[in-house]
Scaffold this motif. Structure first.
Motif, PDB file in Angstrom:
ATOM      1  N   MET A  15       0.828  -1.198   0.000  1.00 29.41           N
ATOM      2  CA  MET A  15       0.000   0.000   0.000  1.00 29.41           C
ATOM      3  C   MET A  15       0.863   1.248   0.000  1.00 29.41           C
ATOM      4  O   MET A  15       1.862   1.319   0.714  1.00 29.41           O
ATOM      5  CB  MET A  15      -0.936  -0.001   1.216  1.00 29.41           C
ATOM      6  CG  MET A  15      -1.966   1.122   1.204  1.00 29.41           C
ATOM      7  SD  MET A  15      -3.099   1.014   2.625  1.00 29.41           S
ATOM      8  CE  MET A  15      -4.118  -0.382   2.128  1.00 29.41           C
ATOM      9  N   CYS A  16       0.463   2.225  -0.799  1.00 31.04           N
ATOM     10  CA  CYS A  16       1.133   3.527  -0.821  1.00 31.04           C
ATOM     11  C   CYS A  16       0.582   4.398   0.312  1.00 31.04           C
ATOM     12  O   CYS A  16      -0.634   4.563   0.414  1.00 31.04           O
ATOM     13  CB  CYS A  16       0.893   4.189  -2.170  1.00 31.04           C
ATOM     14  SG  CYS A  16       1.474   5.908  -2.281  1.00 31.04           S
ATOM     15  N   GLU A  17       1.487   4.930   1.131  1.00 27.73           N
ATOM     16  CA  GLU A  17       1.101   5.856   2.202  1.00 27.73           C
ATOM     17  C   GLU A  17      -0.091   5.330   3.014  1.00 27.73           C
ATOM     18  O   GLU A  17      -1.153   5.966   3.071  1.00 27.73           O
ATOM     19  CB  GLU A  17       0.749   7.234   1.609  1.00 27.73           C
ATOM     20  CG  GLU A  17       1.852   7.865   0.782  1.00 27.73           C
ATOM     21  CD  GLU A  17       2.929   8.528   1.616  1.00 27.73           C
ATOM     22  OE1 GLU A  17       2.784   8.561   2.861  1.00 27.73           O
ATOM     23  OE2 GLU A  17       3.904   9.005   1.025  1.00 27.73           O
ATOM     24  N   PRO A  18       0.058   4.174   3.676  1.00 28.63           N
ATOM     25  CA  PRO A  18      -1.075   3.603   4.426  1.00 28.63           C
ATOM     26  C   PRO A  18      -1.638   4.529   5.494  1.00 28.63           C
ATOM     27  O   PRO A  18      -2.821   4.441   5.821  1.00 28.63           O
ATOM     28  CB  PRO A  18      -0.481   2.328   5.044  1.00 28.63           C
ATOM     29  CG  PRO A  18       0.993   2.455   4.922  1.00 28.63           C
ATOM     30  CD  PRO A  18       1.257   3.320   3.747  1.00 28.63           C
ATOM     31  N   SER A  19      -0.809   5.438   5.999  1.00 24.70           N
ATOM     32  CA  SER A  19      -1.286   6.346   7.053  1.00 24.70           C
ATOM     33  C   SER A  19      -2.359   7.310   6.555  1.00 24.70           C
ATOM     34  O   SER A  19      -3.100   7.891   7.360  1.00 24.70           O
ATOM     35  CB  SER A  19      -0.111   7.146   7.625  1.00 24.70           C
ATOM     36  OG  SER A  19       0.494   7.935   6.608  1.00 24.70           O
ATOM     37  N   LEU A  20      -2.480   7.468   5.224  1.00 23.03           N
ATOM     38  CA  LEU A  20      -3.480   8.385   4.670  1.00 23.03           C
ATOM     39  C   LEU A  20      -4.862   7.760   4.548  1.00 23.03           C
ATOM     40  O   LEU A  20      -5.847   8.478   4.367  1.00 23.03           O
ATOM     41  CB  LEU A  20      -3.034   8.862   3.277  1.00 23.03           C
ATOM     42  CG  LEU A  20      -1.740   9.668   3.181  1.00 23.03           C
ATOM     43  CD1 LEU A  20      -1.437  10.000   1.722  1.00 23.03           C
ATOM     44  CD2 LEU A  20      -1.826  10.942   4.015  1.00 23.03           C
ATOM     45  N   LEU A  21      -4.929   6.437   4.636  1.00 19.80           N
ATOM     46  CA  LEU A  21      -6.194   5.765   4.328  1.00 19.80           C
ATOM     47  C   LEU A  21      -7.327   6.190   5.245  1.00 19.80           C
ATOM     48  O   LEU A  21      -8.447   6.442   4.780  1.00 19.80           O
ATOM     49  CB  LEU A  21      -6.016   4.239   4.392  1.00 19.80           C
ATOM     50  CG  LEU A  21      -7.249   3.428   3.973  1.00 19.80           C
ATOM     51  CD1 LEU A  21      -7.575   3.664   2.506  1.00 19.80           C
ATOM     52  CD2 LEU A  21      -7.046   1.944   4.233  1.00 19.80           C
ATOM     53  N   ALA A  22      -7.068   6.269   6.533  1.00 26.31           N
ATOM     54  CA  ALA A  22      -8.135   6.572   7.497  1.00 26.31           C
ATOM     55  C   ALA A  22      -8.845   7.880   7.172  1.00 26.31           C
ATOM     56  O   ALA A  22     -10.073   7.971   7.271  1.00 26.31           O
ATOM     57  CB  ALA A  22      -7.567   6.605   8.913  1.00 26.31           C
ATOM     58  N   GLN A  23      -8.092   8.894   6.762  1.00 30.00           N
ATOM     59  CA  GLN A  23      -8.708  10.200   6.510  1.00 30.00           C
ATOM     60  C   GLN A  23      -9.246  10.340   5.089  1.00 30.00           C
ATOM     61  O   GLN A  23     -10.103  11.195   4.833  1.00 30.00           O
ATOM     62  CB  GLN A  23      -7.702  11.325   6.800  1.00 30.00           C
ATOM     63  CG  GLN A  23      -6.491  11.354   5.874  1.00 30.00           C
ATOM     64  CD  GLN A  23      -5.383  12.249   6.390  1.00 30.00           C
ATOM     65  OE1 GLN A  23      -4.778  11.991   7.435  1.00 30.00           O
ATOM     66  NE2 GLN A  23      -5.110  13.314   5.655  1.00 30.00           N
ATOM     67  N   LYS A  57      -3.683  -5.585   6.953  1.00 30.93           N
ATOM     68  CA  LYS A  57      -4.052  -5.140   8.298  1.00 30.93           C
ATOM     69  C   LYS A  57      -4.575  -3.705   8.283  1.00 30.93           C
ATOM     70  O   LYS A  57      -5.536  -3.375   8.997  1.00 30.93           O
ATOM     71  CB  LYS A  57      -2.850  -5.270   9.230  1.00 30.93           C
ATOM     72  CG  LYS A  57      -2.503  -6.713   9.572  1.00 30.93           C
ATOM     73  CD  LYS A  57      -1.280  -6.804  10.466  1.00 30.93           C
ATOM     74  CE  LYS A  57      -0.970  -8.253  10.829  1.00 30.93           C
ATOM     75  NZ  LYS A  57       0.297  -8.365  11.617  1.00 30.93           N
ATOM     76  N   THR A  58      -3.976  -2.855   7.463  1.00 24.55           N
ATOM     77  CA  THR A  58      -4.450  -1.472   7.356  1.00 24.55           C
ATOM     78  C   THR A  58      -5.885  -1.435   6.841  1.00 24.55           C
ATOM     79  O   THR A  58      -6.731  -0.679   7.343  1.00 24.55           O
ATOM     80  CB  THR A  58      -3.529  -0.656   6.431  1.00 24.55           C
ATOM     81  OG1 THR A  58      -2.216  -0.623   6.983  1.00 24.55           O
ATOM     82  CG2 THR A  58      -4.038   0.768   6.269  1.00 24.55           C
ATOM     83  N   LEU A  59      -6.174  -2.261   5.848  1.00 21.36           N
ATOM     84  CA  LEU A  59      -7.542  -2.314   5.304  1.00 21.36           C
ATOM     85  C   LEU A  59      -8.535  -2.791   6.358  1.00 21.36           C
ATOM     86  O   LEU A  59      -9.590  -2.171   6.549  1.00 21.36           O
ATOM     87  CB  LEU A  59      -7.583  -3.241   4.092  1.00 21.36           C
ATOM     88  CG  LEU A  59      -6.943  -2.712   2.810  1.00 21.36           C
ATOM     89  CD1 LEU A  59      -6.755  -3.841   1.804  1.00 21.36           C
ATOM     90  CD2 LEU A  59      -7.780  -1.590   2.194  1.00 21.36           C
ATOM     91  N   THR A  60      -8.215  -3.886   7.027  1.00 23.57           N
ATOM     92  CA  THR A  60      -9.161  -4.430   8.007  1.00 23.57           C
ATOM     93  C   THR A  60      -9.336  -3.491   9.203  1.00 23.57           C
ATOM     94  O   THR A  60     -10.445  -3.342   9.723  1.00 23.57           O
ATOM     95  CB  THR A  60      -8.724  -5.823   8.483  1.00 23.57           C
ATOM     96  OG1 THR A  60      -7.388  -5.766   8.993  1.00 23.57           O
ATOM     97  CG2 THR A  60      -8.772  -6.825   7.339  1.00 23.57           C
TER      98      THR A  60
END
Length: 218
Positions: free
Chosen positions: A141-149, A181-184
């Motif tokens: 995943m590219c920049e997983p920290s951005l997904l939540a926002q 894990k980021t997705l779930t």
């Protein structure tokens, strides 16, 4: 965006858009279609786009087909975000082309291997229309920290099939598992499967992809 197209014998009512990996082309995965042995009754069209050619930093600036530049093999900065956004926009246009031809977005699967999977995992959670599903193979995943926002709720419930080789030396398995894990953790409906293989696909995986496509588009 140019692509290789594989049409069913009848008018297609579903589509798989399959994005290749670094240095490959749309021709790379096109031969997999007959191996999937999907029944004609499913009427699935396959589209294998060609990434644009660009200089790739880790390969000494050599020009090759790439969805984005790779400036470093570092876990957190491997994918160049600007290139990912550019390619994701091209894929959105390709999706719209299929909609204009009569295939609704909820009958479109977005699939990708390696770099192509990065684009799929970046676009789908942010896409404003419901897709049928996502297939992310040997990827991260590219920049997983951005997904939540940045994620929307539209595709939070669609099936996301993630698969990875246990001996992958190109995209280490921990990177794929971290994306899963980021997705779930963000409420997405992802599954995780590993295979005894390297950075490629194997016959068991092809069989599992076929079964998954029959379930999602059948």
């Amino acid at each position: 965006m140019p692509y290789v197209e594989h049409n069913p014998s009848s008018t297609p009512n579903a589509c798989v858009i399959w994005l290749h990996g670094l240095g490959d082309s749309g021709h790379g995965f096109a031969p997999i279609v007959p191996e999937l042995k999907l029944p004609d009754s499913m009427s699935v069209k396959f589209i294998f786009p060609h990434a644009p050619e660009r200089p790739v930093t880790i390969n000494g600036g050599m020009r090759m087909r790439a969805w984005y530049d790779i400036k470093s093999l570092d876990f957190n900065s491997r994918a160049d975000l600007s290139g990912v956004l550019e390619s994701a926009a091209h894929v959105e246009t390709l999706i719209q082309e299929q909609v204009d031809k009569g295939i609704p977005t909820d009958r479109i699967v977005l699939a990708g291997f390696s770099q192509g999977g990065v684009i799929a995992l970046h676009l789908a959670p942010r896409f404003k229309h419901k897709l049928a599903g996502v297939m992310a193979l040997s990827t991260y995943m590219c920049e997983p920290s951005l997904l939540a926002q940045e994620a929307t709720d539209v595709n939070r419930d669609i099936p996301i099939m993630m698969a990875h080789g246990e001996q992958d030396e190109v995209v280490p398995i921990f990177m794929g598992n971290a994306a899963y894990k980021t997705l779930t953790e963000n409420g997405f409906n992802a599954t995780w499967q590993t295979y005894t293989m390297q950075h490629n696909v194997c016959m068991q995986e092809i069989s599992d992809i076929s079964a998954w496509l029959k379930k999602v588009l059948g």
